[in-house]
Design an enzyme around this catalytic site. Structure first.
Site, PDB file in Angstrom:
ATOM      1  N   SER A 145       0.878  -1.124  -0.073  1.00  0.00           N
ATOM      2  CA  SER A 145       0.015   0.112   0.119  1.00  0.00           C
ATOM      3  C   SER A 145       0.980   1.572   0.078  1.00  0.00           C
ATOM      4  O   SER A 145       2.318   1.122   0.059  1.00  0.00           O
ATOM      5  CB  SER A 145      -0.999  -0.074   1.163  1.00  0.00           C
ATOM      6  OG  SER A 145      -0.354  -0.324   2.319  1.00  0.00           O
ATOM      7  N   GLY A 191       1.845   2.954  -2.324  1.00  0.00           N
ATOM      8  CA  GLY A 191       2.809   3.071  -3.390  1.00  0.00           C
ATOM      9  C   GLY A 191       4.147   2.366  -3.390  1.00  0.00           C
ATOM     10  O   GLY A 191       4.948   2.461  -4.021  1.00  0.00           O
ATOM     11  N   GLU A 247     -11.678   3.764  -5.429  1.00  0.00           N
ATOM     12  CA  GLU A 247     -10.982   4.924  -6.029  1.00  0.00           C
ATOM     13  C   GLU A 247     -11.098   4.777  -7.694  1.00  0.00           C
ATOM     14  O   GLU A 247     -11.135   3.389  -8.082  1.00  0.00           O
ATOM     15  CB  GLU A 247      -9.631   4.541  -5.823  1.00  0.00           C
ATOM     16  CG  GLU A 247      -8.926   4.835  -4.309  1.00  0.00           C
ATOM     17  CD  GLU A 247      -7.684   4.414  -4.291  1.00  0.00           C
ATOM     18  OE1 GLU A 247      -6.770   4.314  -5.034  1.00  0.00           O
ATOM     19  OE2 GLU A 247      -7.411   4.025  -2.951  1.00  0.00           O
ATOM     20  N   GLU A 274      -9.282   0.523  -7.372  1.00  0.00           N
ATOM     21  CA  GLU A 274      -9.018  -0.114  -6.134  1.00  0.00           C
ATOM     22  C   GLU A 274     -10.077   0.250  -5.132  1.00  0.00           C
ATOM     23  O   GLU A 274     -10.658   1.437  -5.373  1.00  0.00           O
ATOM     24  CB  GLU A 274      -7.803  -0.379  -5.650  1.00  0.00           C
ATOM     25  CG  GLU A 274      -7.056   1.140  -5.116  1.00  0.00           C
ATOM     26  CD  GLU A 274      -5.859   0.763  -4.205  1.00  0.00           C
ATOM     27  OE1 GLU A 274      -5.410  -0.422  -4.236  1.00  0.00           O
ATOM     28  OE2 GLU A 274      -5.152   1.944  -3.628  1.00  0.00           O
ATOM     29  N   ASP A 292      -7.717   7.762   3.534  1.00  0.00           N
ATOM     30  CA  ASP A 292      -6.826   9.212   3.901  1.00  0.00           C
ATOM     31  C   ASP A 292      -7.309  10.340   3.230  1.00  0.00           C
ATOM     32  O   ASP A 292      -7.467  11.223   3.742  1.00  0.00           O
ATOM     33  CB  ASP A 292      -5.314   8.667   3.635  1.00  0.00           C
ATOM     34  CG  ASP A 292      -5.194   8.348   2.221  1.00  0.00           C
ATOM     35  OD1 ASP A 292      -5.737   8.212   1.315  1.00  0.00           O
ATOM     36  OD2 ASP A 292      -3.875   8.138   2.276  1.00  0.00           O
ATOM     37  N   THR A 293      -7.726  10.209   1.920  1.00  0.00           N
ATOM     38  CA  THR A 293      -8.136  11.379   1.001  1.00  0.00           C
ATOM     39  C   THR A 293      -9.406  11.899   1.660  1.00  0.00           C
ATOM     40  O   THR A 293      -9.908  12.936   1.482  1.00  0.00           O
ATOM     41  CB  THR A 293      -8.419  11.037  -0.390  1.00  0.00           C
ATOM     42  OG1 THR A 293      -9.468  10.011  -0.680  1.00  0.00           O
ATOM     43  CG2 THR A 293      -7.152  10.576  -1.175  1.00  0.00           C
ATOM     44  N   ARG A 351       3.824  10.989   7.226  1.00  0.00           N
ATOM     45  CA  ARG A 351       2.598  12.202   7.442  1.00  0.00           C
ATOM     46  C   ARG A 351       2.318  12.187   8.813  1.00  0.00           C
ATOM     47  O   ARG A 351       2.073  11.252   9.619  1.00  0.00           O
ATOM     48  CB  ARG A 351       1.136  11.474   6.868  1.00  0.00           C
ATOM     49  CG  ARG A 351       0.079  12.510   6.719  1.00  0.00           C
ATOM     50  CD  ARG A 351      -1.027  11.814   5.639  1.00  0.00           C
ATOM     51  NE  ARG A 351      -1.615  10.558   5.977  1.00  0.00           N
ATOM     52  CZ  ARG A 351      -1.994   9.657   5.352  1.00  0.00           C
ATOM     53  NH1 ARG A 351      -2.064   9.913   3.787  1.00  0.00           N
ATOM     54  NH2 ARG A 351      -2.524   8.366   5.725  1.00  0.00           N
TER      55      ARG A 351
END
Ligand SMILES: Nc1ncnc2c1ncn2[C@@H]1O[C@H](COP(=O)(O)OP(=O)(O)O)[C@@H](O)[C@H]1O
Ligand SMILES: [Mg+2]
Length: 387
Positions: free
Chosen positions: A149, A151, A257, A269, A276-277, A355
């Protein structure tokens, strides 16, 4: 009141616990390290390796929760089927958690079984077979470990020369014991969205207004809600989200997504949990934020509607170096800005690009979404993290 076993205690888990606390629920927050964000607001916490099935079994037996709520993918999710047999409720379901933690399972389900439009794809199990798959799919194409996950291990192949290093990069970034990768045609999309979707045990499936976002290094940088899109594309995305979530079964919020390209809407996906978005909903863009929606769907409170109350944006606050006990400079810039709020997650340590917090900005419904997004991004850049 319900007892919730939260598997994963990051920033999304923390906001979920706060939502649960506000409605008087009990939460046990679990993660692999001490002082994870959600632990600071939960009733109890436990530290285990969630990929260890026996440790997970022992934890479930010890707490006998009403709801098992995964917040991350890196869990021995195969055990969830057994928990369901024993009478536990897994959120949204054992099936959903298992399918979404493996890109092959969810992609084959979406494309082959449900007939959703996805980027053209193939699989590979070695550098050799990657070469074959790339010639089948064409270049440019994107290589991703089946289990990863944010990336991790993901790269884009533009020329033959990239194939070898894409393979070795994927092997370094893979979680778990699976070496296989998915190879996807690169979709030259116009924009991408997250469609937060809420499934209810005794109610209809609801959709949040679409969220736009921008990704860098495999993680989102800014998100905004709503994002402008053709009604026809939104309708298609909702139909796809409905199809895939009803096939996966269960109640809760999902982050579905999509890529929107000249030739239509591609399913990419989905997460069977807050996305998170979706932290943009912390700007109170909706009547309930994504964590409140998740909680209500989980404990079976009816959600009659989801309404857009104002427009908003979020931008991530990232660490730049490795360290511990971080302190934050420049928070006064966020505080003195109007129509702005922020969260600091309280993570005990930093590493480059980790983050650490989020800035949210908002405006009235007919405000300018690109201005709101620009403001969030600029403000997030003013915070300096020292550790
Ligand atoms: N086939 C593709 N074509 C174009 N961009 C892609 C493709 N696959 C992934 N991306 C980009 O990379 C991001 C992360 O990929 P994703 O499949 O969502 O992985 P993760 O599970 O790490 O979030 C996407 O949001 C998108 O911006
Ligand atoms: Mg993604």
């Amino acid at each position: 009141m319900a007892k919730i076993l939260l598997l994963g205690s990051g920033e999304l888990g923390k906001e979920f616990v706060i939502a649960a606390q506000r409605l008087g629920q009990t939460v046990i927050a679990v993660d692999s390290y001490e002082n994870a964000p959600a632990m600071s607001v939960a009733h109890e916490s436990e530290i285990i390796n969630m990929l260890d099935g026996d440790a997970l079994d022992a934890l479930v037996a010890k707490h006998q929760p009403d709801y098992i709520v995964p917040e991350i993918e890196a869990i021995r999710t195969e055990r969830f089927y057994e928990y369901e047999k024993q009478g536990y409720t897994v959120i949204p379901s054992a099936r959903a958690a298992n399918f979404t933690m493996n890109r092959k399972a969810i992609r084959d389900l979406a494309s082959k079984e449900l007939g959703l439009k996805t980027p053209k794809y193939a699989y590979a199990t070695s550098a050799e077979s990657l070469r074959k798959s790339v010639s089948e799919i064409g270049m440019p194409c994107v290589v991703k470990p089946l289990m990863s996950s944010s990336g991790k291990g993901q790269s884009t192949i533009k020329t033959e020369a990239d194939i070898e290093k894409a393979w070795s990069y994927s092997q370094d970034g893979s979680r778990g014991d699976v070496a296989e990768v998915i190879v996807e045609a690169f979709v030259d999309f116009n924009y991408e969205i997250t469609l937060l979707t809420v499934t209810q045990r005794n109610g209809k499936t609801l959709f949040c207004p679409p969220i736009g976002h921008r990704q860098e290094r495999g993680d989102y940088q800014e998100s905004w809600q709503p994002t402008a899109m053709l009604e026809e594309h939104l309708k298609t995305a909702r139909q796809m989200a409905d199809k895939v979530t009803s096939s996966l079964t269960g109640a809760g919020i999902w982050g579905v997504e999509f890529f929107i390209a000249d030739d239509g809407v591609y399913f990419s996906e989905l997460s069977p949990r807050p996305h998170d978005t979706g932290m943009v909903t912390l700007a109170n863009t909706q009547n309930f934020n994504e964590f409140e929606l998740h909680l209500r769907a989980i404990i079976g409170l009816p959600i009659p509607e989801i309404t857009l109350e104002r427009i908003g944006a979020s931008a991530v606050i990232l660490a730049s170096e490795t360290g511990a006990n971080p302190s934050y400079e420049g928070l006064e810039f966020l505080a003195e800005a109007t129509k702005t709020d922020f969260r600091i997650f309280g993570k005990p340590s930093t590493r480059p690009f980790r983050r650490m917090g989020v800035v949210v900005t908002y405006d009235v419904l007919d405000g300018d979404i690109s201005e709101v997004t620009k403001k969030a991004k600029e403000l997030a850049g003013k915070v300096k993290i020292k550790s």
